[in-house]
Design a protein around this motif. Structure first.
Motif, mmCIF file in Angstrom:
data_model
loop_
_atom_site.group_PDB
_atom_site.id
_atom_site.type_symbol
_atom_site.label_atom_id
_atom_site.label_comp_id
_atom_site.label_asym_id
_atom_site.label_seq_id
_atom_site.Cartn_x
_atom_site.Cartn_y
_atom_site.Cartn_z
ATOM 1 N N ALA A 37 -45.138 38.261 -6.729
ATOM 2 C CA ALA A 37 -43.744 37.321 -6.893
ATOM 3 C C ALA A 37 -43.284 37.729 -8.206
ATOM 4 C CB ALA A 37 -44.574 34.982 -6.781
ATOM 5 N N PHE A 38 -44.246 37.598 -8.869
ATOM 6 C CA PHE A 38 -44.180 37.927 -10.406
ATOM 7 C C PHE A 38 -43.365 39.288 -11.010
ATOM 8 C CE2 PHE A 38 -46.985 34.252 -11.273
ATOM 9 C CZ PHE A 38 -46.679 33.293 -11.390
ATOM 10 N N ALA A 39 -44.325 39.844 -9.976
ATOM 11 C CA ALA A 39 -43.239 41.526 -11.040
ATOM 12 C C ALA A 39 -41.851 41.805 -10.395
ATOM 13 C CB ALA A 39 -44.120 42.393 -9.561
ATOM 14 N N VAL A 40 -42.052 40.356 -8.989
ATOM 15 C CA VAL A 40 -40.449 40.264 -8.787
ATOM 16 C C VAL A 40 -39.388 40.082 -9.501
ATOM 17 C CG1 VAL A 40 -38.773 39.836 -6.946
ATOM 18 C CG2 VAL A 40 -40.956 40.965 -5.541
ATOM 19 N N GLN A 41 -39.847 38.958 -10.052
ATOM 20 C CA GLN A 41 -39.279 37.791 -10.746
ATOM 21 C C GLN A 41 -39.340 38.652 -12.506
ATOM 22 O OE1 GLN A 41 -41.287 34.332 -12.708
ATOM 23 N NE2 GLN A 41 -38.982 33.278 -12.824
ATOM 24 N N HIS A 42 -40.154 39.826 -12.631
ATOM 25 C CA HIS A 42 -39.609 40.298 -14.484
ATOM 26 C C HIS A 42 -39.328 42.022 -13.736
ATOM 27 C CE1 HIS A 42 -42.030 36.416 -15.922
ATOM 28 N NE2 HIS A 42 -42.799 36.839 -15.051
ATOM 29 N N PHE A 43 -38.897 42.205 -12.724
ATOM 30 C CA PHE A 43 -38.291 43.692 -12.688
ATOM 31 C C PHE A 43 -37.129 43.362 -13.220
ATOM 32 C CE2 PHE A 43 -35.226 46.466 -10.083
ATOM 33 C CZ PHE A 43 -36.052 47.476 -10.135
ATOM 34 N N SER A 44 -36.534 44.252 -13.687
ATOM 35 C CA SER A 44 -35.730 44.516 -14.758
ATOM 36 C C SER A 44 -34.620 45.375 -14.374
ATOM 37 C CB SER A 44 -36.175 44.842 -16.676
ATOM 38 O OG SER A 44 -35.039 44.348 -17.097
ATOM 39 N N PHE A 45 -33.692 45.102 -14.665
ATOM 40 C CA PHE A 45 -32.235 46.382 -13.984
ATOM 41 C C PHE A 45 -31.221 46.255 -14.994
ATOM 42 C CE2 PHE A 45 -31.324 42.803 -10.985
ATOM 43 C CZ PHE A 45 -30.245 42.650 -10.848
ATOM 44 N N GLY A 46 -30.607 47.136 -15.195
ATOM 45 C CA GLY A 46 -29.246 46.923 -16.036
ATOM 46 C C GLY A 46 -29.393 47.749 -17.298
ATOM 47 N N PRO A 47 -27.960 47.970 -17.913
ATOM 48 C CA PRO A 47 -28.167 49.912 -18.896
ATOM 49 C C PRO A 47 -29.421 49.031 -20.084
ATOM 50 C CG PRO A 47 -25.801 48.795 -18.673
ATOM 51 C CD PRO A 47 -26.815 47.152 -17.843
ATOM 52 N N PRO A 49 -27.503 44.073 -23.709
ATOM 53 C CA PRO A 49 -27.825 42.569 -23.335
ATOM 54 C C PRO A 49 -27.976 42.520 -22.020
ATOM 55 C CG PRO A 49 -25.667 42.108 -24.734
ATOM 56 C CD PRO A 49 -26.299 44.044 -24.591
ATOM 57 N N PHE A 50 -27.230 43.384 -20.673
ATOM 58 C CA PHE A 50 -26.940 43.205 -19.683
ATOM 59 C C PHE A 50 -28.519 43.561 -19.223
ATOM 60 C CE2 PHE A 50 -22.777 43.766 -21.806
ATOM 61 C CZ PHE A 50 -22.083 42.469 -21.287
ATOM 62 N N ALA A 51 -29.351 43.818 -20.118
ATOM 63 C CA ALA A 51 -30.828 44.343 -18.896
ATOM 64 C C ALA A 51 -31.668 43.284 -19.042
ATOM 65 C CB ALA A 51 -31.299 45.522 -20.095
ATOM 66 N N LEU A 52 -31.652 42.539 -17.446
ATOM 67 C CA LEU A 52 -32.169 41.911 -17.341
ATOM 68 C C LEU A 52 -33.022 41.437 -16.519
ATOM 69 C CD1 LEU A 52 -28.395 39.064 -17.850
ATOM 70 C CD2 LEU A 52 -30.744 39.894 -19.589
ATOM 71 N N ASP A 53 -34.001 40.306 -16.812
ATOM 72 C CA ASP A 53 -34.398 40.832 -14.897
ATOM 73 C C ASP A 53 -34.295 40.078 -13.931
ATOM 74 O OD1 ASP A 53 -35.421 38.496 -15.487
ATOM 75 O OD2 ASP A 53 -37.495 38.749 -17.060
ATOM 76 N N ILE A 54 -35.299 40.048 -13.528
ATOM 77 C CA ILE A 54 -34.244 38.659 -12.233
ATOM 78 C C ILE A 54 -34.129 37.274 -12.246
ATOM 79 C CG2 ILE A 54 -34.553 38.394 -9.368
ATOM 80 C CD1 ILE A 54 -35.409 41.395 -8.837
ATOM 81 N N GLY A 55 -35.425 37.510 -13.139
ATOM 82 C CA GLY A 55 -35.389 35.882 -13.507
ATOM 83 C C GLY A 55 -34.278 35.526 -14.061
ATOM 84 N N ALA A 56 -33.899 35.974 -14.818
ATOM 85 C CA ALA A 56 -32.507 35.334 -16.320
ATOM 86 C C ALA A 56 -30.952 36.352 -15.327
ATOM 87 C CB ALA A 56 -32.866 37.058 -17.002
ATOM 88 N N TRP A 57 -31.223 36.866 -14.785
ATOM 89 C CA TRP A 57 -30.305 36.876 -13.725
ATOM 90 C C TRP A 57 -29.672 35.857 -13.111
ATOM 91 C CZ3 TRP A 57 -26.658 40.211 -14.436
ATOM 92 C CH2 TRP A 57 -26.351 41.326 -15.278
ATOM 93 N N ILE A 58 -31.085 35.233 -12.563
ATOM 94 C CA ILE A 58 -30.741 34.002 -11.861
ATOM 95 C C ILE A 58 -30.110 32.592 -12.909
ATOM 96 C CG2 ILE A 58 -31.314 32.502 -10.210
ATOM 97 C CD1 ILE A 58 -33.373 34.542 -8.668
ATOM 98 N N ALA A 59 -30.347 33.323 -13.382
ATOM 99 C CA ALA A 59 -30.921 31.555 -14.505
ATOM 100 C C ALA A 59 -29.800 31.913 -15.546
ATOM 101 C CB ALA A 59 -31.393 31.640 -15.486
ATOM 102 N N ASP A 60 -28.787 33.029 -16.000
ATOM 103 C CA ASP A 60 -27.941 34.147 -16.578
ATOM 104 C C ASP A 60 -26.843 33.505 -15.530
ATOM 105 O OD1 ASP A 60 -30.009 32.661 -18.624
ATOM 106 O OD2 ASP A 60 -29.880 34.745 -19.770
ATOM 107 N N GLY A 61 -26.951 34.152 -14.782
ATOM 108 C CA GLY A 61 -25.508 34.889 -13.919
ATOM 109 C C GLY A 61 -25.532 34.298 -12.914
ATOM 110 N N LEU A 62 -26.280 34.112 -11.894
ATOM 111 C CA LEU A 62 -25.651 33.140 -10.319
ATOM 112 C C LEU A 62 -25.342 31.346 -10.972
ATOM 113 C CD1 LEU A 62 -28.448 34.479 -7.308
ATOM 114 C CD2 LEU A 62 -25.346 34.821 -7.862
ATOM 115 N N LEU A 63 -26.838 31.313 -11.617
ATOM 116 C CA LEU A 63 -26.312 29.935 -11.901
ATOM 117 C C LEU A 63 -25.251 29.119 -12.866
ATOM 118 C CD1 LEU A 63 -28.030 27.334 -11.720
ATOM 119 C CD2 LEU A 63 -28.662 27.384 -14.561
#
Length: 380
Positions: A34-44, A48-62
């Motif tokens: 679960a933590f590996a998935v949450q911290h999996f990073s993607f983006g250039p 500033p767009f190299a975010l992990d999945i947790g950040a994409w949810i908090a900064d993007g989807l939210l």
């Protein structure tokens, strides 16, 4: 037929289940996955767009959630319950009390240990959760109680948004911030051109502008969800409400549960005592909100000389104030921001939010049920 995900009851249940699943996952044999998935990073890389999945949810989807909140806020300020200063004054004073007293409670518990920076966390009220509990247990409550709670929660969200924008901006890039504001203005102008020719082209341009505004806000160092707030406030009311209506099932069924799942991925300490951060938030949310909202609302009704027939009774104020202690979504976001550089304290803060919100949920369910039964008997 109304989409089931528009129901505040189902939305509240999904939030609670998602948070429970996140907490269970983080303390199960599958936690490493679960933590590996949450911290999996993607983006250039290197942007500033190299975010992990947790950040994409908090900064993007939210951001979508904050857009819908801002659209509702704009409606209430221009055509709803908050359009006149007189109507807005009582919930505004109660909201101020519901922010200041939890801050005092938190600081009294945590500041002596040098952990005072978490004071914004217990100031939030979760609109979706509070209205969900009200929908389940509040049949028979006077309409003025629901209106008071809705106005209170919306004003509370304004304060939370200000906290996010002002307190948690990091190394602000003024150029990018100005670009974001220009794109937001262009988005608002185009939204007022809808309804004529070329509507599809205008909608496509608005989507591009919205994504650009979000990207510029993220790159500016200001929390990216503020872009959603500004876009919601800038949008012309009718198309804004239409978009928010379309987004509502996705926000209730996908965005908020994903955020709750990700935010609740915290490990419960197996040894040692809980931090003052935990206790400060866990006490400030249910107790601080209850005292702050009820006390200031009672005082405001006297100072404003509200007619006895128009006053909200003490017991009904207690019900609304108990619901105000359910911080959840915005409190979880504030917990992550306040302790972004201290993972252990962030986890303690998240546990405090979950514990405090759950306590407020249980207390509010009993108080709201009691008041609803009393009003049903009275009307019968």
């Amino acid at each position: 037929m109304t989409h089931p995900l528009r129901s505040p009851r189902l939305a509240a249940v999904l939030l609670l289940v998602a948070a429970g699943c996140g907490l269970a996952l983080a303390n199960s044999p599958a936690s490493s996955v679960a933590f590996a998935v949450q911290h999996f990073s993607f983006g250039p890389a290197g942007t500033p767009f190299a975010l992990d999945i947790g950040a994409w949810i908090a900064d993007g989807l939210l951001t979508l959630f904050f857009f819908t909140v801002a659209v509702e806020l704009q409606f209430e300020l221009t055509a709803g319950q908050l359009r006149s200063a007189r109507n807005a004054l009582l919930p505004a004073i109660a909201a101020a009390g519901g922010v200041l007293v939890p801050i005092v409670v938190y600081l009294a518990v945590a500041a002596p240990s040098g952990l005072g920076r978490g004071w914004p966390v217990p100031t939030a009220t979760d609109i979706a959760f509070a209205l969900g509990v009200l929908a389940v247990f509040g049949r028979g409550l006077p309409a003025r109680v629901r209106v008071f709670l809705l106005a209170l929660a919306i004003l509370d969200d304004i304060i939370g948004i200000v906290f996010i924008a002002v307190l948690f901006a990091r190394d602000v890039n003024v150029g990018m911030l100005l670009l974001a504001l220009v794109l937001v203005v262009a988005f608002g102008v185009l939204s007022r051109a809808l309804g004529g020719r070329g509507a599809r082209a205008i909608v496509a341009a608005m989507i591009v502008l919205a994504i650009g505004a979000w990207a510029a806000m993220l790159a500016s160092g200001v929390h990216a969800t503020i872009a959603g707030v500004l876009l919601g406030l800038a949008a012309s009311q009718r198309p804004g409400m239409r978009v928010a209506h379309v987004l509502e099932p996705w926000v209730n069924g996908v965005v908020l549960p994903l955020f709750a799942l990700s935010a609740a991925l915290v490990t419960i300490p197996r040894t040692g005592s809980l931090s003052p951060v935990f206790w400060g938030i866990a006490i400030a949310l249910p107790v601080g909100k209850l005292i702050g909202i009820t006390g200031t609302a009672l005082l405001a009704q006297r100072v404003l000389r509200v007619a006895p027939s128009d006053r909200i009774r003490f017991a009904d104020l207690l019900a609304a104030a108990a619901l105000g202690g359910i911080g959840f979504t915005v409190s979880l976001l504030l917990a992550g921001l306040a302790f972004a550089d201290a993972p252990e304290l962030r986890d303690q803060a998240v546990l405090g939010v979950l514990c405090g919100s759950l306590t407020a949920l249980v207390v509010s369910a009993f108080v709201v049920s009691w008041r609803a039964r009393a009003h049903r008997r009275q009307s019968a």
